[in-house]
Design an enzyme around this catalytic site. Sequence first.
Site, short mmCIF file in Angstrom:
data_model
loop_
_atom_site.label_atom_id
_atom_site.label_comp_id
_atom_site.label_asym_id
_atom_site.label_seq_id
_atom_site.Cartn_x
_atom_site.Cartn_y
_atom_site.Cartn_z
N TYR A 1 -40.93 -7.64 26.25
CA TYR A 1 -40.70 -8.38 24.99
C TYR A 1 -41.52 -9.67 24.99
O TYR A 1 -42.24 -9.96 24.02
CB TYR A 1 -39.21 -8.71 24.86
CG TYR A 1 -38.89 -9.62 23.69
CD1 TYR A 1 -38.66 -9.11 22.42
CD2 TYR A 1 -38.80 -11.01 23.86
CE1 TYR A 1 -38.36 -9.94 21.34
CE2 TYR A 1 -38.50 -11.85 22.79
CZ TYR A 1 -38.28 -11.31 21.54
OH TYR A 1 -37.99 -12.15 20.48
N SER B 1 -42.03 -15.94 19.22
CA SER B 1 -40.88 -16.44 20.00
C SER B 1 -41.38 -17.49 20.97
O SER B 1 -42.54 -17.43 21.42
CB SER B 1 -40.24 -15.29 20.78
OG SER B 1 -39.31 -15.79 21.72
N1 NAP Z 1 -32.67 -14.51 17.83
C1 NAP Z 1 -33.49 -15.09 18.68
O1 NAP Z 1 -33.08 -15.78 19.63
C2 NAP Z 1 -34.98 -14.97 18.48
C3 NAP Z 1 -35.80 -15.86 19.18
C4 NAP Z 1 -37.18 -15.74 19.03
C5 NAP Z 1 -37.69 -14.77 18.19
N2 NAP Z 1 -36.86 -13.93 17.51
C6 NAP Z 1 -37.47 -12.91 16.66
O2 NAP Z 1 -36.91 -12.99 15.37
C7 NAP Z 1 -37.04 -11.70 14.73
C8 NAP Z 1 -35.71 -11.32 14.10
O3 NAP Z 1 -34.76 -11.10 15.11
P1 NAP Z 1 -33.23 -11.52 14.97
O4 NAP Z 1 -32.94 -12.48 16.02
O5 NAP Z 1 -32.93 -11.85 13.58
O6 NAP Z 1 -32.48 -10.16 15.41
P2 NAP Z 1 -31.90 -8.95 14.55
O7 NAP Z 1 -30.77 -9.39 13.70
O8 NAP Z 1 -31.65 -7.86 15.54
O9 NAP Z 1 -33.09 -8.57 13.59
C9 NAP Z 1 -34.12 -7.69 13.92
C10 NAP Z 1 -34.44 -6.92 12.67
O10 NAP Z 1 -35.56 -6.09 12.92
C11 NAP Z 1 -35.33 -4.84 12.33
N3 NAP Z 1 -36.06 -3.81 13.07
C12 NAP Z 1 -36.02 -3.53 14.39
N4 NAP Z 1 -36.80 -2.49 14.66
C13 NAP Z 1 -37.34 -2.09 13.48
C14 NAP Z 1 -38.20 -1.04 13.10
N5 NAP Z 1 -38.69 -0.14 13.98
N6 NAP Z 1 -38.56 -0.94 11.80
C15 NAP Z 1 -38.08 -1.81 10.90
N7 NAP Z 1 -37.26 -2.81 11.18
C16 NAP Z 1 -36.88 -2.94 12.47
C17 NAP Z 1 -33.82 -4.61 12.39
O11 NAP Z 1 -33.39 -3.80 11.32
P3 NAP Z 1 -33.09 -2.23 11.49
O12 NAP Z 1 -32.49 -2.03 12.85
O13 NAP Z 1 -32.15 -1.92 10.37
O14 NAP Z 1 -34.40 -1.55 11.32
C18 NAP Z 1 -33.28 -6.01 12.23
O15 NAP Z 1 -32.96 -6.29 10.89
C19 NAP Z 1 -37.51 -10.73 15.82
O16 NAP Z 1 -38.90 -10.54 15.71
C20 NAP Z 1 -37.20 -11.49 17.09
O17 NAP Z 1 -38.03 -11.10 18.16
C21 NAP Z 1 -35.51 -14.02 17.63
#
Ligand code: NAP
Length: 252
Positions: free
Chosen positions: A151, A138
């Site tokens: 985080y 991130s």
């Molecule tokens: N959106 C942003 O602004 C942003 C910015 C920078 C980085 N990121 C990174 O991008 C990645 C994806 O995030 P997103 O934004 O797409 O949010 P999201 O839709 O909430 O996706 C997160 C995913 O991680 C899975 N997850 C969480 N805990 C888990 C566990 N213990 N075991 C297996 N799977 C798990 C969730 O699935 P389940 O709950 O079904 O397990 C969910 O599908 C993350 O690493 C996040 O930190 C996002």
Amino acid sequence: MRMTGNTILITGGGSGIGRALAEAFHSLGNKVIISGRRRERLDAAIDANPGMVAVELDVTDPAAILTTAAKLIADHPALNVVINNAGIMLIDDATGPVDEDKLVTTVTTNLGGPIRVTAALLDHLKQQPDPVIVNITSVLGFVPLVATAVYSATKAALHSYTLSQRYLLRAAGVNVIEIAPPWVRTELLNSTEEERAMPLDAFIAEAMAKLATDADEILVGDAVAMRANPGAGEQAFIGVFNDLVASGPPLG
Ligand SMILES: NC(=O)c1ccc[n+]([C@@H]2O[C@H](COP(=O)([O-])OP(=O)(O)OC[C@H]3O[C@@H](n4cnc5c(N)ncnc54)[C@H](OP(=O)(O)O)[C@@H]3O)[C@@H](O)[C@H]2O)c1
């Protein structure tokens, strides 16, 4: 990285960035396996994308990672790419008492998850043509958001770990790529309608275009300037950034 002919595991592939990356690679003809905890999210993704497969995996469970990795290798021997995308983002208070559950869960998911998933697959990946590890960090790993201090720290740690792995695995021919997204409209921190965040489809289009190059750090949108920040002026930059976020609508 090579964008076709891969067999790809994407953790957290049932929603947000993970699902969108899964669909982008699937539409290019790659074999895509998604994982996550919520069966209904995985099913919705594979139902919408015939040929995509899903496995339930909680990345905080070290034993489950080993068992699932062994099954994945047996079922998909051509597996050559792992995208460590699963992550959680929780509001915390770096000035107050430690919320032990939040601390341990965040570190175990965001840092322990990628470390353990990669380790479980690495010997296999090394034997494949064009092996790739992709870690989703991130911009907050470069410029912390103080309202999510733990985080932000896990993402800084994953950035650091990625640098180590890239150095160590170069001789073995394993390509280690970091994607450091800016704020993107997903369910993370309830950001699906967040005006300040980048639309998911625009983020994915730019990320896929950059993945198709030789770049080992994928920076999209605001991430370019935030990545360029660290240096002697880091603390002042972090002040300006956090004052700006705090002056907007409440988070979460
Ligand atoms: N959106 C942003 O602004 C942003 C910015 C920078 C980085 N990121 C990174 O991008 C990645 C994806 O995030 P997103 O934004 O797409 O949010 P999201 O839709 O909430 O996706 C997160 C995913 O991680 C899975 N997850 C969480 N805990 C888990 C566990 N213990 N075991 C297996 N799977 C798990 C969730 O699935 P389940 O709950 O079904 O397990 C969910 O599908 C993350 O690493 C996040 O930190 C996002």
